[in-house]
Design an enzyme around this catalytic site. Structure first.
Site, PDB file in Angstrom:
ATOM      1  N   ASP A 115       0.552  -1.541  -0.019  1.00 46.79           N
ATOM      2  CA  ASP A 115       0.020   0.264  -0.026  1.00 46.79           C
ATOM      3  C   ASP A 115       0.894   1.249   0.128  1.00 46.79           C
ATOM      4  O   ASP A 115       1.757   1.525   1.156  1.00 46.79           O
ATOM      5  CB  ASP A 115      -0.510  -0.160   0.952  1.00 46.79           C
ATOM      6  CG  ASP A 115      -1.983   0.407   0.995  1.00 46.79           C
ATOM      7  OD1 ASP A 115      -1.995   2.020   0.228  1.00 46.79           O
ATOM      8  OD2 ASP A 115      -3.053   0.553   1.620  1.00 46.79           O
ATOM      9  N   THR A 123      -6.725   3.101  -2.181  1.00 43.11           N
ATOM     10  CA  THR A 123      -6.451   2.250  -2.389  1.00 43.11           C
ATOM     11  C   THR A 123      -7.591   1.114  -2.476  1.00 43.11           C
ATOM     12  O   THR A 123      -7.201   0.517  -3.321  1.00 43.11           O
ATOM     13  CB  THR A 123      -6.869   2.052  -0.119  1.00 43.11           C
ATOM     14  OG1 THR A 123      -5.410   3.108  -0.050  1.00 43.11           O
ATOM     15  CG2 THR A 123      -5.912   0.483   0.540  1.00 43.11           C
ATOM     16  N   LYS A 157      -6.014  -3.883   6.822  1.00 40.62           N
ATOM     17  CA  LYS A 157      -7.112  -2.755   6.376  1.00 40.62           C
ATOM     18  C   LYS A 157      -8.274  -4.262   5.500  1.00 40.62           C
ATOM     19  O   LYS A 157      -8.213  -4.909   5.372  1.00 40.62           O
ATOM     20  CB  LYS A 157      -6.799  -1.752   4.814  1.00 40.62           C
ATOM     21  CG  LYS A 157      -6.226  -0.298   5.414  1.00 40.62           C
ATOM     22  CD  LYS A 157      -5.797   0.570   4.345  1.00 40.62           C
ATOM     23  CE  LYS A 157      -4.623   1.484   4.807  1.00 40.62           C
ATOM     24  NZ  LYS A 157      -4.723   2.194   3.448  1.00 40.62           N
ATOM     25  N   ASP A 158      -9.356  -3.855   6.071  1.00 44.83           N
ATOM     26  CA  ASP A 158     -10.724  -4.608   5.792  1.00 44.83           C
ATOM     27  C   ASP A 158     -10.964  -4.389   4.346  1.00 44.83           C
ATOM     28  O   ASP A 158     -10.624  -5.939   3.492  1.00 44.83           O
ATOM     29  CB  ASP A 158     -12.039  -4.358   6.237  1.00 44.83           C
ATOM     30  CG  ASP A 158     -12.170  -2.850   6.454  1.00 44.83           C
ATOM     31  OD1 ASP A 158     -12.759  -2.463   4.945  1.00 44.83           O
ATOM     32  OD2 ASP A 158     -12.251  -2.407   7.367  1.00 44.83           O
ATOM     33  N   HIS A 205       1.248   8.031   5.058  1.00 45.78           N
ATOM     34  CA  HIS A 205       0.145   9.232   5.314  1.00 45.78           C
ATOM     35  C   HIS A 205       1.114  10.390   6.462  1.00 45.78           C
ATOM     36  O   HIS A 205       1.133  11.664   6.446  1.00 45.78           O
ATOM     37  CB  HIS A 205      -0.609   9.437   5.720  1.00 45.78           C
ATOM     38  CG  HIS A 205      -1.579   8.693   4.298  1.00 45.78           C
ATOM     39  ND1 HIS A 205      -1.823   9.844   3.611  1.00 45.78           N
ATOM     40  CD2 HIS A 205      -2.238   8.007   3.945  1.00 45.78           C
ATOM     41  CE1 HIS A 205      -2.788   9.831   2.979  1.00 45.78           C
ATOM     42  NE2 HIS A 205      -2.543   7.622   2.771  1.00 45.78           N
ATOM     43  N   ASP A 257      -1.156  -0.865  -4.452  1.00 46.96           N
ATOM     44  CA  ASP A 257      -2.543   0.074  -5.476  1.00 46.96           C
ATOM     45  C   ASP A 257      -2.780   0.834  -5.753  1.00 46.96           C
ATOM     46  O   ASP A 257      -3.593   2.340  -6.189  1.00 46.96           O
ATOM     47  CB  ASP A 257      -3.276  -0.154  -3.797  1.00 46.96           C
ATOM     48  CG  ASP A 257      -3.099   0.689  -3.066  1.00 46.96           C
ATOM     49  OD1 ASP A 257      -1.951   1.117  -2.463  1.00 46.96           O
ATOM     50  OD2 ASP A 257      -3.369   0.562  -1.256  1.00 46.96           O
ATOM     51  N   HIS A 292      -1.715  11.260  -1.894  1.00 49.83           N
ATOM     52  CA  HIS A 292      -2.359  10.650  -3.019  1.00 49.83           C
ATOM     53  C   HIS A 292      -3.984  11.065  -3.835  1.00 49.83           C
ATOM     54  O   HIS A 292      -4.159  11.004  -2.820  1.00 49.83           O
ATOM     55  CB  HIS A 292      -2.121   9.075  -3.268  1.00 49.83           C
ATOM     56  CG  HIS A 292      -3.080   8.168  -1.871  1.00 49.83           C
ATOM     57  ND1 HIS A 292      -4.600   7.961  -2.577  1.00 49.83           N
ATOM     58  CD2 HIS A 292      -2.496   7.532  -1.045  1.00 49.83           C
ATOM     59  CE1 HIS A 292      -4.054   7.073  -1.407  1.00 49.83           C
ATOM     60  NE2 HIS A 292      -3.291   7.523  -0.133  1.00 49.83           N
TER      61      HIS A 292
END
Length: 547
Positions: A41, A82, A164-165, A310, A353, A488
């Site tokens: 990611d 994402t 992350k789900d 981030h 991603d 992003h």
């Protein structure tokens, strides 16, 4: 005469036997035992080479030296976020078809915001929190993992894993055996009733190890002496965010004292990636992936790279350290797969991603044009102006995904001229600093914009889940709020140029600078596995990568 007939009979019999033998051999379709998809990611393409000299032999370098690198791979839609990236990799499609237009998006018919994987019809499995009320039902297309299940009459196993789900659910597709994601409240891996009524015993046993707590108690310091991190800015600088409870953005990070109520902080440390790959290895072993008659698929997403990016930005020591640690984790994963599945018996691909921009203030301080775009302030100004003219408040719902979302219910109820409202929005936004283009999404083909933008806007537009107007910012302008760290979402190379490296069964050794796209990954896998492409696929197989 009898001799001739005897000779003919022998030749015919031998030929028939040979033909039968050939057919019998062809009945065993060659496929890898296991496919492992690794999404990193927020990984920029240049991270493959920026830290290359510091990578060990068996991680990123192994992939680059043994495998095939598509050096010029781009995302061909906007926004680069994402949920869209994970979906596009596995569908070979774009938001126009697969329907995942952002991490969150506004449903035009209702004006309500929807999270990409939310599903109120399911319940959390493995925790009492609401974090498990998720499924892939908002995804409108099939994935390559779905197509593998269909091709083997559902005898292949497919499992998705990510902090992350959305990183675990969307790649695993509609028909997955399982998808698992991280629950901040408990520090456990959880799932939903979409997949199963209860966690498997092995997942419960994995959770019982309390690995998040064990990792966080180690604190986070640099892997190597900090003065060797020559590819990064000084550790204490104004471009990086600060953890709550700390006074400077510097090492060491005392994670042992920063977690109490929940385990969310592990997401913003390299330990989140380590934990994810620990879980991936456990899934391979306990589910016996790659051990059966049919090809299995493990979809893994390393999410911590995004959280760290981030908070700290592209140039931080924290980012360099994260990738050096991820390199070690990948080496351990490949060594494990070599022993468990067999070297040469599995195929792995690694991609991202989306990538990430430099911090605007960092660029400005180095004489490079950049800026911060205060979208929230402009949204309020726009609503104020529209109210003054049309006597109706809140005609603009938001600027989600760099788009203006109009309140179509209010416009219809008050019998307002939507075309005029769109034009008013465009005229105001065009005057704002940092704005390059403002495009009516009903008039993209007629817009005087570069072709590359036209195609990416069209690919990213879904009539039921997108806004009315597209905003394109000037290069290196980020939405307001990123005075530190980064973000992003744009079409530019810093967000859209991603790594794509293949290795293992059926893969050539080498690289190409021929342009390829994120949408080409799924059809390449389909060609490798001899199965149908996903049902909304628009990509093409990368034939140079295949043996």
């Amino acid at each position: 005469m009898k001799k001739n007939w005897l000779l003919f009979f022998c030749i015919f019999s031998f030929t028939s036997l040979f033909a039968q033998t050939k057919i019998s051999k062809n009945q065993e379709l060659p496929r890898p035992k296991l496919v492992v998809g690794i999404m990193v990611d927020q990984m920029r393409w240049d991270y493959l080479y920026r830290f290359y000299n510091r990578y060990q032999a068996d991680g990123f370098k192994r992939m680059l030296n043994e495998g095939f690198s598509c050096e010029n791979t781009y995302i061909n839609y906007i926004p680069t976020v994402t949920a869209v990236g994970h979906t596009t990799v596995y569908t070979g499609s774009v938001p126009a078809f697969h329907g995942i237009t952002g991490n969150d998006f506004i449903i035009r018919a209702t004006g309500k915001s929807m999270y990409c994987t939310e599903d109120p019809a399911v319940q959390t499995v493995g925790s009492s929190s609401a974090a498990g009320k998720m499924s892939p039902r908002n995804l409108l297309a099939s994935t390559i993992t779905d197509e593998l299940k269909l091709a083997t009459n559902f005898r292949s196993k497919v499992i998705g894993i990510a902090l992350k789900d959305r990183g675990g659910i969307l790649p695993a597709g509609h028909t997955a055996n399982a998808a698992y994601w991280f629950d901040d409240a408990t520090g456990n891996w959880i799932t939903s009733t979409y997949y199963m009524p209860d966690l498997p015993t092995w997942v419960k046993q994995f959770n019982a190890q309390k690995l998040p707590e064990k990792y966080l108690k180690q604190d986070w310091n640099t892997l190597y002496p900090i003065n060797t991190y020559a590819q990064s800015t000084p550790d204490n600088n104004p471009y990086e965010g600060i953890f709550t409870g700390m006074t400077t953005p510097t090492f060491p990070v005392r994670t042992s004292g920063l977690f109490s109520k929940d385990y969310s902080i592990i997401r913003t440390t390299p330990y989140g990636n380590t934990l994810t790959l620990d879980m991936a290895r456990a899934a391979v072993e306990k589910e016996q992936l790659g051990q059966g008659e049919f090809t299995d698929f493990l979809a893994v997403s390393c999410s911590s790279t995004d959280y760290i990016g981030h908070k700290f930005g592209v140039n931080a020591v924290e980012i360099e350290d994260t990738y050096l640690r991820l390199d070690q984790d990948l080496a351990n994963l490949f060594k494990f797969l070599d022993g468990k599945v067999g070297k040469g018996n599995y195929t792995v691909f690694l991609t991202a991603d989306h990538a990430a921009a430099h911090n605007p203030k960092f660029l400005q301080d180095h004489q490079i044009p950049a800026g911060s775009w205060p979208g929230a302030a402009f949204e309020a100004e726009l609503n104020k102006q529209l109210k003054s003219k049309y006597k109706v408040d809140s005609l603009v719902l938001g600027f989600e995904n760099y788009q203006v979302h109009l309140n179509h219910l209010l416009i219809s109820k008050n019998k307002l001229d939507e075309g005029a409202i769109r034009q008013d929005c465009i005229q105001l936004l065009k005057t704002k600093p940092g704005v390059a283009y403002v495009i009516d999404l009903d008039k993209v083909p007629q817009s005087t914009i570069p072709e590359i933008l036209r195609q990416r806007i069209i690919n990213g537009y879904h009539s039921a889940r997108s806004g009315a107007i597209q905003i394109i910012l000037q290069p290196a302008w980020l939405p307001g709020g990123y005075t530190t760290g980064t973000s992003h979402g744009a079409w530019n190379a810093y967000d859209a140029h991603i790594p794509l490296v293949w290795m293992g069964w059926g893969i050539q050794s080498g690289k190409t600078n021929t342009p390829t796209h994120m949408t080409d990954i799924a059809p390449t896998l389909a060609a490798l596995l001899h199965i149908q492409e996903p049902n909304a696929n628009i990509g093409q197989p990368i034939t140079q990568a295949l043996k």
